[in-house]
Design a protein around this motif. Structure first.
Motif, PDB file in Angstrom:
ATOM      1  N   ASP A  99       6.823  -8.189   8.957  1.00 56.57           N
ATOM      2  CA  ASP A  99       6.535  -8.264  10.384  1.00 56.57           C
ATOM      3  C   ASP A  99       5.100  -7.792  10.620  1.00 56.57           C
ATOM      4  OD1 ASP A  99       6.397  -8.114  13.132  1.00 56.57           O
ATOM      5  OD2 ASP A  99       8.427  -7.321  13.365  1.00 56.57           O
ATOM      6  N   ALA A 100       4.248  -8.695  11.098  1.00 55.73           N
ATOM      7  CA  ALA A 100       2.826  -8.358  11.278  1.00 55.73           C
ATOM      8  C   ALA A 100       2.619  -7.295  12.347  1.00 55.73           C
ATOM      9  CB  ALA A 100       2.035  -9.612  11.628  1.00 55.73           C
ATOM     10  N   THR A 101       3.604  -7.082  13.216  1.00 50.76           N
ATOM     11  CA  THR A 101       3.453  -6.086  14.278  1.00 50.76           C
ATOM     12  C   THR A 101       3.794  -4.676  13.815  1.00 50.76           C
ATOM     13  OG1 THR A 101       5.740  -6.426  15.055  1.00 50.76           O
ATOM     14  CG2 THR A 101       4.021  -7.829  16.006  1.00 50.76           C
ATOM     15  N   LYS A 102       4.287  -4.557  12.569  1.00 50.06           N
ATOM     16  CA  LYS A 102       4.676  -3.246  12.044  1.00 50.06           C
ATOM     17  C   LYS A 102       3.672  -2.770  11.006  1.00 50.06           C
ATOM     18  CE  LYS A 102       9.595  -3.948  13.007  1.00 50.06           C
ATOM     19  NZ  LYS A 102      10.956  -3.992  12.456  1.00 50.06           N
ATOM     20  N   SER A 103       3.857  -1.550  10.524  1.00 54.97           N
ATOM     21  CA  SER A 103       2.878  -0.926   9.628  1.00 54.97           C
ATOM     22  C   SER A 103       2.978  -1.495   8.213  1.00 54.97           C
ATOM     23  CB  SER A 103       3.095   0.587   9.586  1.00 54.97           C
ATOM     24  OG  SER A 103       4.332   0.882   8.967  1.00 54.97           O
ATOM     25  N   GLU A 104       1.988  -1.162   7.381  1.00 51.50           N
ATOM     26  CA  GLU A 104       1.966  -1.598   5.985  1.00 51.50           C
ATOM     27  C   GLU A 104       3.023  -0.895   5.145  1.00 51.50           C
ATOM     28  OE1 GLU A 104      -0.163  -3.819   3.978  1.00 51.50           O
ATOM     29  OE2 GLU A 104      -0.104  -4.660   5.988  1.00 51.50           O
ATOM     30  N   GLU A 105       3.672   0.125   5.718  1.00 50.13           N
ATOM     31  CA  GLU A 105       4.692   0.863   4.972  1.00 50.13           C
ATOM     32  C   GLU A 105       5.844  -0.039   4.566  1.00 50.13           C
ATOM     33  OE1 GLU A 105       6.392   4.447   3.355  1.00 50.13           O
ATOM     34  OE2 GLU A 105       4.377   3.828   3.968  1.00 50.13           O
ATOM     35  N   GLN A 106       6.143  -1.067   5.370  1.00 49.67           N
ATOM     36  CA  GLN A 106       7.249  -1.971   5.053  1.00 49.67           C
ATOM     37  C   GLN A 106       6.992  -2.711   3.736  1.00 49.67           C
ATOM     38  OE1 GLN A 106       7.492  -5.251   7.862  1.00 49.67           O
ATOM     39  NE2 GLN A 106       5.303  -5.128   8.321  1.00 49.67           N
ATOM     40  N   ARG A 107       5.742  -3.089   3.507  1.00 52.27           N
ATOM     41  CA  ARG A 107       5.414  -3.788   2.252  1.00 52.27           C
ATOM     42  C   ARG A 107       5.570  -2.857   1.057  1.00 52.27           C
ATOM     43  NH1 ARG A 107      -0.050  -7.420   1.259  1.00 52.27           N
ATOM     44  NH2 ARG A 107       0.214  -7.779  -0.982  1.00 52.27           N
ATOM     45  N   ILE A 149       8.634  -1.092  -3.794  1.00 51.53           N
ATOM     46  CA  ILE A 149       9.293  -0.006  -4.523  1.00 51.53           C
ATOM     47  C   ILE A 149      10.737  -0.371  -4.839  1.00 51.53           C
ATOM     48  CG2 ILE A 149      10.160   2.365  -4.282  1.00 51.53           C
ATOM     49  CD1 ILE A 149       7.600   3.042  -2.784  1.00 51.53           C
ATOM     50  N   GLU A 150      11.454  -0.944  -3.873  1.00 54.07           N
ATOM     51  CA  GLU A 150      12.849  -1.315  -4.088  1.00 54.07           C
ATOM     52  C   GLU A 150      12.976  -2.378  -5.181  1.00 54.07           C
ATOM     53  OE1 GLU A 150      15.500   0.052  -2.855  1.00 54.07           O
ATOM     54  OE2 GLU A 150      14.468   1.420  -1.501  1.00 54.07           O
ATOM     55  N   LEU A 151      12.089  -3.368  -5.170  1.00 53.80           N
ATOM     56  CA  LEU A 151      12.159  -4.426  -6.176  1.00 53.80           C
ATOM     57  C   LEU A 151      11.745  -3.913  -7.549  1.00 53.80           C
ATOM     58  CD1 LEU A 151      10.692  -7.424  -4.139  1.00 53.80           C
ATOM     59  CD2 LEU A 151      13.074  -6.962  -4.689  1.00 53.80           C
ATOM     60  N   ASP A 152      10.759  -3.021  -7.583  1.00 56.71           N
ATOM     61  CA  ASP A 152      10.331  -2.450  -8.855  1.00 56.71           C
ATOM     62  C   ASP A 152      11.427  -1.593  -9.466  1.00 56.71           C
ATOM     63  OD1 ASP A 152       8.728  -0.019 -10.377  1.00 56.71           O
ATOM     64  OD2 ASP A 152       7.714  -1.942 -10.588  1.00 56.71           O
ATOM     65  N   ALA A 153      12.207  -0.911  -8.610  1.00 58.56           N
ATOM     66  CA  ALA A 153      13.263  -0.029  -9.100  1.00 58.56           C
ATOM     67  C   ALA A 153      14.384  -0.798  -9.792  1.00 58.56           C
ATOM     68  CB  ALA A 153      13.836   0.800  -7.946  1.00 58.56           C
ATOM     69  N   VAL A 154      14.562  -2.075  -9.448  1.00 63.27           N
ATOM     70  CA  VAL A 154      15.616  -2.868 -10.072  1.00 63.27           C
ATOM     71  C   VAL A 154      15.071  -3.774 -11.170  1.00 63.27           C
ATOM     72  CG1 VAL A 154      17.054  -2.826  -8.015  1.00 63.27           C
ATOM     73  CG2 VAL A 154      15.412  -4.678  -8.312  1.00 63.27           C
ATOM     74  N   GLY A 155      13.810  -3.574 -11.548  1.00 62.41           N
ATOM     75  CA  GLY A 155      13.261  -4.297 -12.691  1.00 62.41           C
ATOM     76  C   GLY A 155      12.529  -5.578 -12.357  1.00 62.41           C
ATOM     77  N   ILE A 156      12.258  -5.846 -11.075  1.00 59.33           N
ATOM     78  CA  ILE A 156      11.485  -7.039 -10.700  1.00 59.33           C
ATOM     79  C   ILE A 156      10.017  -6.656 -10.625  1.00 59.33           C
ATOM     80  CG2 ILE A 156      11.066  -8.764  -8.913  1.00 59.33           C
ATOM     81  CD1 ILE A 156      13.975  -8.622  -8.165  1.00 59.33           C
ATOM     82  N   ARG A 157       9.214  -7.226 -11.507  1.00 61.59           N
ATOM     83  CA  ARG A 157       7.784  -6.947 -11.553  1.00 61.59           C
ATOM     84  C   ARG A 157       7.041  -8.076 -10.843  1.00 61.59           C
ATOM     85  NH1 ARG A 157       9.923  -2.850 -12.504  1.00 61.59           N
ATOM     86  NH2 ARG A 157       9.850  -1.655 -14.430  1.00 61.59           N
ATOM     87  N   LEU A 158       6.392  -7.731  -9.743  1.00 68.50           N
ATOM     88  CA  LEU A 158       5.738  -8.731  -8.907  1.00 68.50           C
ATOM     89  C   LEU A 158       4.288  -8.932  -9.329  1.00 68.50           C
ATOM     90  CD1 LEU A 158       7.087  -7.570  -5.431  1.00 68.50           C
ATOM     91  CD2 LEU A 158       8.014  -9.357  -6.909  1.00 68.50           C
ATOM     92  N   ASN A 159       3.919 -10.186  -9.561  1.00 65.58           N
ATOM     93  CA  ASN A 159       2.532 -10.571  -9.894  1.00 65.58           C
ATOM     94  C   ASN A 159       1.984  -9.779 -11.078  1.00 65.58           C
ATOM     95  OD1 ASN A 159       2.407 -12.434  -7.739  1.00 65.58           O
ATOM     96  ND2 ASN A 159       1.890 -10.793  -6.308  1.00 65.58           N
ATOM     97  N   GLY A 183      16.784   1.860   0.113  1.00 65.96           N
ATOM     98  CA  GLY A 183      17.873   2.305  -0.751  1.00 65.96           C
ATOM     99  C   GLY A 183      18.694   1.152  -1.292  1.00 65.96           C
ATOM    100  N   ALA A 184      18.209  -0.093  -1.117  1.00 59.46           N
ATOM    101  CA  ALA A 184      18.951  -1.265  -1.600  1.00 59.46           C
ATOM    102  C   ALA A 184      19.087  -1.252  -3.113  1.00 59.46           C
ATOM    103  CB  ALA A 184      18.250  -2.544  -1.142  1.00 59.46           C
ATOM    104  N   SER A 185      18.106  -0.692  -3.815  1.00 59.07           N
ATOM    105  CA  SER A 185      18.166  -0.644  -5.275  1.00 59.07           C
ATOM    106  C   SER A 185      19.315   0.222  -5.770  1.00 59.07           C
ATOM    107  CB  SER A 185      16.845  -0.111  -5.840  1.00 59.07           C
ATOM    108  OG  SER A 185      16.568   1.185  -5.329  1.00 59.07           O
ATOM    109  N   GLN A 186      19.836   1.109  -4.918  1.00 58.25           N
ATOM    110  CA  GLN A 186      20.967   1.959  -5.273  1.00 58.25           C
ATOM    111  C   GLN A 186      22.279   1.436  -4.710  1.00 58.25           C
ATOM    112  OE1 GLN A 186      19.973   5.947  -4.059  1.00 58.25           O
ATOM    113  NE2 GLN A 186      18.082   5.979  -5.250  1.00 58.25           N
ATOM    114  N   GLY A 187      22.249   0.221  -4.118  1.00 61.98           N
ATOM    115  CA  GLY A 187      23.473  -0.420  -3.671  1.00 61.98           C
ATOM    116  C   GLY A 187      23.711  -0.400  -2.179  1.00 61.98           C
ATOM    117  N   ARG A 188      22.813   0.160  -1.390  1.00 64.59           N
ATOM    118  CA  ARG A 188      23.029   0.213   0.056  1.00 64.59           C
ATOM    119  C   ARG A 188      22.899  -1.175   0.679  1.00 64.59           C
ATOM    120  NH1 ARG A 188      19.583   4.374   3.267  1.00 64.59           N
ATOM    121  NH2 ARG A 188      20.972   3.523   4.880  1.00 64.59           N
ATOM    122  N   GLY A 189      23.807  -1.481   1.599  1.00 62.96           N
ATOM    123  CA  GLY A 189      23.719  -2.744   2.326  1.00 62.96           C
ATOM    124  C   GLY A 189      23.796  -3.976   1.450  1.00 62.96           C
ATOM    125  N   ARG A 190      24.653  -3.955   0.427  1.00 58.67           N
ATOM    126  CA  ARG A 190      24.785  -5.074  -0.525  1.00 58.67           C
ATOM    127  C   ARG A 190      23.451  -5.391  -1.192  1.00 58.67           C
ATOM    128  NH1 ARG A 190      28.211 -10.086   1.427  1.00 58.67           N
ATOM    129  NH2 ARG A 190      28.518 -10.220  -0.824  1.00 58.67           N
TER     130      ARG A 190
END
Length: 391
Positions: A148-156, A161-171, A122-129
């Motif tokens: 974190d390699a010990t966590k699931s792929e959901e984090q990526r 999604i958060e970066l795409d929502a604010v207009g950052i297009r990766l690669n 929810g950072a794209s909507q202003g949560r947590g600065r």
């Protein structure tokens, strides 16, 4: 109803709608509305009220790299390992509360590395600065997504999604589409479209109250692409940024070798362990490669080249023009960033105006290993030696 509620309502309606040819037009309109509301959320039109306190730092060095990730994934530890800057690291979340800069010195280049506070969903909507974090990330030449390699792929997926929502297009590359406002004449397009039609384009533009404009489309794009990228052409200032990205998986010492091998073979991915110092040298090499920098050495008349202090430029740079932005300025109507830095100005501000010719040794010289006499428009390559002669 606020903008956030409208966005949520549209997302729920899109989730309920079946995807087929009959609903493609309706989904396109919903995506256009969603893109418009997200642009309003990021850059409110109201001038009143406090804009909040940011934590951006001055851009320094030859390039800027931003570290983005969820809390406690190892961003501060990586900064401390790769630079001479000490960033506080602890066993609890949100240790870093502001942007902490460090400098990586690699092959004579100075690369600024920014440790940004951890973001939350929810950072794209202003949560947590979150807005301050992504606003700083937009000024970077490369983004490192720390995972974190010990966590699931959901984090990526969530971070993308958060970066795409604010207009950052990766690669992704910048679309070959040019938008220009007009006072009369309606809408004109320049290429035959097979994935969408003119009616859909008109409807998307009408949602932004635009009925007279030129849309020059030089590639066959679809409705999904137009609804997501047209706002960046209509409102070009700060809405879309196309930035290369590397996904860095930390804590590989805590997972199996099979999992490490699987992650390492993924595209645009580097696996490391900050705690044990594993693969950090390779990470810096990949950062240098992704930035696309070249080194040019200078030579005074009658002396040997100075190999200790290279001038770092972007690939495709000429003797005069350097495409690496030292500061970002407002875009043109075509959404292109401009840069006022010259190769000559990288040495001294008077060289460009008093330039006569230059001698170049290296890969870009036609007569290598001998020198070639060139003009300001000559494109230099990595590890070229340049001697500039003035009037």
């Amino acid at each position: 109803m606020g903008i956030v509620e409208k966005i949520k309502e549209i997302e729920e309606e899109m989730a309920r709608t079946q995807k087929n040819k009959a609903t493609e037009y309706h989904l396109g309109l919903l995506k256009a509305k969603l893109a418009r509301y997200r642009a309003q959320l990021l850059e409110p039109t109201s001038k009143s009220g406090s804009s909040g306190t940011g934590f951006d730092v001055q851009k320094a060095g030859d390039a800027r790299v931003a570290l983005i990730g969820f809390p406690s994934v190892g961003k501060s530890t990586l900064l401390s390992k790769c630079t001479n800057t000490v960033s506080e690291a602890a066993a609890y979340e949100f240790t870093t509360l502001t942007a902490i800069p460090g400098v990586i010195e690699y092959q004579g280049a100075r690369i600024q590395l920014l440790d940004l506070p951890g973001i939350v969903e929810g950072a794209s909507q202003g949560r947590g600065r979150g807005r301050q974090v992504v606003a700083t990330a937009k000024t970077a030449d490369l983004i490192l997504i720390m995972l974190d390699a010990t966590k699931s792929e959901e984090q990526r997926r969530l971070l993308e999604i958060e970066l795409d929502a604010v207009g950052i297009r990766l690669n992704k590359r910048k679309p070959d589409v040019v938008f220009k406002r007009r006072t009369t004449g309606g809408l004109t397009t320049t290429v035959k479209l097979t994935k969408t039609d003119e009616k859909t384009i008109r409807t998307i533009l009408a949602s932004y109250k635009l009925h007279n404009c030129d849309v020059m489309i030089r590639e066959d794009v679809g409705t999904v692409f137009l609804t997501s990228e047209l706002p960046g052409l209509i409102f070009p200032v700060g809405t879309r940024k196309y930035i290369p990205c590397l996904c860095v998986y930390n804590k590989i010492d805590a997972i199996s070798l099979e999992m490490v091998d699987k992650l390492a073979r993924s595209e645009n991915t580097v696996v490391i362990s900050c705690e044990m110092g594993l693969n950090l040298d390779y990470l810096i090499e990949r950062v240098w490669e992704s930035l696309g920098l070249v080194k040019v050495y200078t030579k005074k008349r009658g002396e040997r080249p100075d190999l200790s202090d290279p001038v770092c430029l972007r690939k495709g740079a000429t003797i005069e023009v350097c495409p690496i932005p030292t500061k970002y300025v407002p875009c043109t109507l075509e959404g292109m960033l401009t840069c006022a830095q010259d190769v000559c100005l990288g040495i001294h501000k008077s060289l460009a105006t008093n330039f006569r010719y230059a001698l170049v040794w290296g890969r870009s010289s036609k007569f290598s290993p001998h020198a070639q006499k060139v003009s300001l428009n000559h494109q230099v390559q990595d590890e070229d030696v340049v001697s500039i002669f003035t009037k």
